[in-house]
Design a protein around this motif. Sequence first.
Motif, PDB file in Angstrom:
ATOM      1  N   GLU A  19       0.731  -1.050   0.024  1.00  0.00           N
ATOM      2  CA  GLU A  19      -0.042   0.016  -0.019  1.00  0.00           C
ATOM      3  C   GLU A  19       0.711   1.333   0.041  1.00  0.00           C
ATOM      4  OE1 GLU A  19      -4.246  -1.553   2.383  1.00  0.00           O
ATOM      5  OE2 GLU A  19      -2.294  -0.951   3.668  1.00  0.00           O
ATOM      6  N   LYS A  20       1.816   1.111   0.766  1.00  0.00           N
ATOM      7  CA  LYS A  20       2.752   2.488   0.940  1.00  0.00           C
ATOM      8  C   LYS A  20       3.499   2.554  -0.407  1.00  0.00           C
ATOM      9  CE  LYS A  20       4.014   1.232   5.563  1.00  0.00           C
ATOM     10  NZ  LYS A  20       4.887   1.481   6.588  1.00  0.00           N
ATOM     11  N   SER A  21       4.121   1.601  -0.898  1.00  0.00           N
ATOM     12  CA  SER A  21       4.958   1.804  -2.122  1.00  0.00           C
ATOM     13  C   SER A  21       3.748   2.228  -3.296  1.00  0.00           C
ATOM     14  CB  SER A  21       5.593   0.564  -2.774  1.00  0.00           C
ATOM     15  OG  SER A  21       4.856  -0.604  -3.057  1.00  0.00           O
ATOM     16  N   ALA A  22       2.639   1.675  -3.436  1.00  0.00           N
ATOM     17  CA  ALA A  22       1.686   2.160  -4.560  1.00  0.00           C
ATOM     18  C   ALA A  22       1.321   3.675  -3.995  1.00  0.00           C
ATOM     19  CB  ALA A  22       0.569   1.261  -4.383  1.00  0.00           C
ATOM     20  N   LEU A  23       1.262   3.823  -2.717  1.00  0.00           N
ATOM     21  CA  LEU A  23       0.925   5.277  -2.685  1.00  0.00           C
ATOM     22  C   LEU A  23       1.957   6.385  -3.206  1.00  0.00           C
ATOM     23  CD1 LEU A  23      -1.486   6.516  -1.052  1.00  0.00           C
ATOM     24  CD2 LEU A  23      -0.055   6.521   1.109  1.00  0.00           C
ATOM     25  N   GLN A  24       3.152   6.043  -2.879  1.00  0.00           N
ATOM     26  CA  GLN A  24       4.114   6.798  -3.286  1.00  0.00           C
ATOM     27  C   GLN A  24       4.304   7.180  -4.710  1.00  0.00           C
ATOM     28  OE1 GLN A  24       8.137   7.145  -1.564  1.00  0.00           O
ATOM     29  NE2 GLN A  24       7.585   5.675   0.075  1.00  0.00           N
ATOM     30  N   GLU A  25       3.945   5.851  -5.543  1.00  0.00           N
ATOM     31  CA  GLU A  25       4.183   5.828  -6.789  1.00  0.00           C
ATOM     32  C   GLU A  25       2.961   6.493  -7.532  1.00  0.00           C
ATOM     33  OE1 GLU A  25       4.095   2.507 -10.479  1.00  0.00           O
ATOM     34  OE2 GLU A  25       4.368   1.913  -8.370  1.00  0.00           O
ATOM     35  N   THR A  26       1.650   6.475  -7.122  1.00  0.00           N
ATOM     36  CA  THR A  26       0.563   7.102  -7.556  1.00  0.00           C
ATOM     37  C   THR A  26       0.490   8.518  -7.302  1.00  0.00           C
ATOM     38  OG1 THR A  26      -0.920   5.145  -6.887  1.00  0.00           O
ATOM     39  CG2 THR A  26      -2.084   7.094  -7.431  1.00  0.00           C
ATOM     40  N   LEU A  27       1.021   8.918  -6.249  1.00  0.00           N
ATOM     41  CA  LEU A  27       1.243  10.353  -5.933  1.00  0.00           C
ATOM     42  C   LEU A  27       2.480  11.220  -6.354  1.00  0.00           C
ATOM     43  CD1 LEU A  27      -0.234  10.272  -2.425  1.00  0.00           C
ATOM     44  CD2 LEU A  27      -1.081  11.753  -4.180  1.00  0.00           C
ATOM     45  N   GLN A  28       3.551  10.285  -7.038  1.00  0.00           N
ATOM     46  CA  GLN A  28       4.698  10.688  -7.565  1.00  0.00           C
ATOM     47  C   GLN A  28       5.269  11.367  -6.274  1.00  0.00           C
ATOM     48  OE1 GLN A  28       3.590  12.676 -11.123  1.00  0.00           O
ATOM     49  NE2 GLN A  28       4.315  10.760 -12.236  1.00  0.00           N
ATOM     50  N   ALA A  29       5.456  10.693  -5.150  1.00  0.00           N
ATOM     51  CA  ALA A  29       5.863  11.440  -3.946  1.00  0.00           C
ATOM     52  C   ALA A  29       7.476  11.296  -4.175  1.00  0.00           C
ATOM     53  CB  ALA A  29       5.389  10.807  -2.706  1.00  0.00           C
ATOM     54  N   GLU A  30       8.196  12.372  -3.331  1.00  0.00           N
ATOM     55  CA  GLU A  30       9.548  12.466  -3.497  1.00  0.00           C
ATOM     56  C   GLU A  30       9.987  12.917  -2.079  1.00  0.00           C
ATOM     57  OE1 GLU A  30      10.979  14.994  -6.550  1.00  0.00           O
ATOM     58  OE2 GLU A  30      10.077  13.886  -8.231  1.00  0.00           O
ATOM     59  N   ASP A  31      11.161  12.701  -1.656  1.00  0.00           N
ATOM     60  CA  ASP A  31      11.722  13.225  -0.714  1.00  0.00           C
ATOM     61  C   ASP A  31      11.337  14.698  -0.320  1.00  0.00           C
ATOM     62  OD1 ASP A  31      12.418  10.627   0.381  1.00  0.00           O
ATOM     63  OD2 ASP A  31      14.714  10.939   0.096  1.00  0.00           O
ATOM     64  N   GLY A  32      10.894  14.973   0.955  1.00  0.00           N
ATOM     65  CA  GLY A  32      10.644  16.121   1.437  1.00  0.00           C
ATOM     66  C   GLY A  32       9.127  16.602   1.126  1.00  0.00           C
ATOM     67  N   ASP A  33       8.262  15.698   0.445  1.00  0.00           N
ATOM     68  CA  ASP A  33       7.012  16.088   0.154  1.00  0.00           C
ATOM     69  C   ASP A  33       6.059  15.712   1.396  1.00  0.00           C
ATOM     70  OD1 ASP A  33       7.716  16.445  -2.104  1.00  0.00           O
ATOM     71  OD2 ASP A  33       6.822  15.067  -3.376  1.00  0.00           O
ATOM     72  N   LEU A  34       5.029  16.356   1.521  1.00  0.00           N
ATOM     73  CA  LEU A  34       3.959  15.986   2.196  1.00  0.00           C
ATOM     74  C   LEU A  34       2.926  15.811   1.671  1.00  0.00           C
ATOM     75  CD1 LEU A  34       3.092  16.279   5.427  1.00  0.00           C
ATOM     76  CD2 LEU A  34       2.319  18.761   4.759  1.00  0.00           C
ATOM     77  N   LEU A  35       2.259  14.549   2.354  1.00  0.00           N
ATOM     78  CA  LEU A  35       1.002  13.855   1.433  1.00  0.00           C
ATOM     79  C   LEU A  35      -0.233  13.915   2.650  1.00  0.00           C
ATOM     80  CD1 LEU A  35       2.647  10.657   0.387  1.00  0.00           C
ATOM     81  CD2 LEU A  35       2.510  12.846  -0.791  1.00  0.00           C
ATOM     82  N   PHE A  36      -1.362  14.330   2.019  1.00  0.00           N
ATOM     83  CA  PHE A  36      -2.491  14.417   2.732  1.00  0.00           C
ATOM     84  C   PHE A  36      -3.450  13.607   2.105  1.00  0.00           C
ATOM     85  CE2 PHE A  36      -1.153  19.071   3.610  1.00  0.00           C
ATOM     86  CZ  PHE A  36      -1.183  18.803   4.993  1.00  0.00           C
ATOM     87  N   LEU A  37      -4.015  12.416   3.029  1.00  0.00           N
ATOM     88  CA  LEU A  37      -5.320  11.641   2.620  1.00  0.00           C
ATOM     89  C   LEU A  37      -6.702  11.917   3.300  1.00  0.00           C
ATOM     90  CD1 LEU A  37      -2.242  10.569   1.788  1.00  0.00           C
ATOM     91  CD2 LEU A  37      -3.655   8.142   1.638  1.00  0.00           C
ATOM     92  N   VAL A  38      -7.494  11.926   2.387  1.00  0.00           N
ATOM     93  CA  VAL A  38      -9.204  11.774   3.235  1.00  0.00           C
ATOM     94  C   VAL A  38      -9.771  10.600   2.661  1.00  0.00           C
ATOM     95  CG1 VAL A  38     -11.203  12.864   3.741  1.00  0.00           C
ATOM     96  CG2 VAL A  38      -8.992  14.411   3.704  1.00  0.00           C
ATOM     97  N   ALA A  39     -10.423  10.028   3.678  1.00  0.00           N
ATOM     98  CA  ALA A  39     -11.276   8.920   3.200  1.00  0.00           C
ATOM     99  C   ALA A  39     -12.541   9.249   3.657  1.00  0.00           C
ATOM    100  CB  ALA A  39     -10.645   7.574   3.719  1.00  0.00           C
ATOM    101  N   ASP A  40     -13.663   8.728   2.929  1.00  0.00           N
ATOM    102  CA  ASP A  40     -15.030   9.096   3.085  1.00  0.00           C
ATOM    103  C   ASP A  40     -15.970   8.806   2.123  1.00  0.00           C
ATOM    104  OD1 ASP A  40     -17.343  10.195   4.715  1.00  0.00           O
ATOM    105  OD2 ASP A  40     -16.052  11.390   5.828  1.00  0.00           O
TER     106      ASP A  40
END
Length: 572
Positions: A360-381
């Motif tokens: 889940e974590k790697s899929a998340l990083q890949e989908t969001l194209q996250a790089e070091d120093g980034d901040l991610l926000f997630l909302v589920a509802d």
Amino acid sequence: MRTDRCGDLRLTDEGRSVTLCGWVSRRREHGEHLAFIDLRDRSGIVQVVVDGAQDLRAEYVLQIKGEVRQRPNETTNTSISTGEIEVEAKEVTVLSEAEPPPFPLDERTEIDEVLRLRHRYVDLRRERMQKNLTIRSKVNSAIRQAMEEQGFVEVETPMLIASTPEGARDFVVPSRKEPGSFYALPQSPQIFKQLCMVGGVDRYYQIARCLRDEDLRADRQFEFMQLDAEASFVTQEDVLAFISYAVLSAAETITGERPGEIPRMSWHEAQERFGSDKPDIRFGLELVELTDIFTSTEFRAFEAPCIKGIRVPKGSDLSRNRLDDLTEKCKQWGAKGLVWMKVEDGELNSPVSKFLTEEEKSALQETLQAEDGDLLFLVADERSMVRHVLGLLRLEMGRPPVTEGGLSFLWVVDFPLFEGVDEEGNPQPAHHPFTMPHEEDIEKLEEGDLLGVRSQAYDLVLNGWELGSGSVRIHKREIQEKIFQVLGIETEEAQEKFGFLLDAFRYGAPPHAGFAFGMDRLTAILAGEENIREVIAYPKTQSGADPLTSAPNPIDDKHLTELGLRVLPPKQ
RNA sequence: GGUCCUGUGGUGCAGCCUGGAGUGCACGCCGCCCUGUCAAGGCGGAGGUCGCGAGUUCAAAUCUCGUCAGGACCGCCA
């Protein structure tokens, strides 16, 4: 009384005898026999040289008779348009004396707005307000010209009208001749313009005053001006073209540059990518779909119909305090919570990371194209809640001032016909009850898939502000009755509230469509102002009061009695 | 209906966190001086219910609560 305006004089006027009128903007005294007066009128400022002895204070109103002459060497002032010349005064008449103004009239300091509004007549003398009022006038004029060019006819509609049940809270005016009955002030000329269509005015427009008794904001006053337009025998495409032409002409008039064609986006795309029906597309931070990643998650907070996230580049240095603050905001906006993750050394650092699998974590990083120093926000509802909350969070994190980065117009099209339901379970019209469903979706109306029905309604957005909206209208009685039925409006009720419109449609209603947009909002952005109060001569405060006239105020009993009214004691 | 921010001579601010005499800065105002300034300059002066009301304290601009006014936003705005 005057031969010239202060700001118009140039070196080419040298030697002319002129008469000027204006206010003393500033004076510079150099002893008994030399003083400089900066004389100001709407056009600008000119330096007047006077024999120093006179008592000329700030904001005195003067008439100056004198001669234009070139300034001596080395004394030109390049910062004003009249800086190459000055007026040697031969005769100075004080037309009005003045007390010192309640606040400085230069543009160097921001003055408390109540003070400005209380003395608006002084505030309006300031360069900023003169400029804004001029821009407003030019925008109005450009819009009128653009509509006239396209064959539209301006028709005025009444201010005292019947209250209609839908929409915003009405302002109401008691009837003297019929105590207990009331007029409403128009929220818009909606029904009248449709009646104009039945009346054969096949291209109607009006710069119309509209009134809505709802809470005020930076972009909302009780009363505001709309370009209101309606045309017969036209499609949605025609309307978008008419309105595009008008707003682009207005923009060109003010900025000197005509913006390119206005891009379009479907309502659905706007909601999915920006979490808003008035997306501010000047910046990124788009919403990213993550639902599929967590279909079989063990993390209970993510067992939701929809999960979306946004990536804030270089956001990982946000303090815990700020993150808690944002979480709290999201809860107030309706979310159950906010999940944040910091991307550090390729890892997702978050209070919830221990609940997530590596996949889940790697899929998340890949989908969001996250790089070091980034901040991610997630909302589920629920999907609509996720869009809503992340849409607001996106604005919170990255929205530039509304005046920044030029003019970013956007058409949002294919609005749904209905949105949600009211307390009684009846669907609510997303636009208004006269909106034509999408031809392809009329079947869904019959099948009961109401929220899936698209409408022929469209919005115009500028830098994240909703400028206005419009739609193709229903011109067939059967479809209108069907819509009323779906909305839970009884035939009798419909007849009572809109009977005259329905009746009108019996007598040959042309297919028609229209639009209306807020002139104050357009003008504010074109003037570089973040608040429409700055482009309104006499605006109200956020509580709806006018510090200048003290409106609203009580009226006396005699007046009330005449209107058949009695005032209730204040609530405890 | 709710959240947050602001309120100190005429104006714009600082002071508040960490309580100790209404303390400070800039502009304006009043008076005097000054013949080329333009945000003119020099010297002197006046001007305050620290929004209002309670509370805590030996002591409140400062801390707490309430209230009023203003602003930004959420709700609301077909």
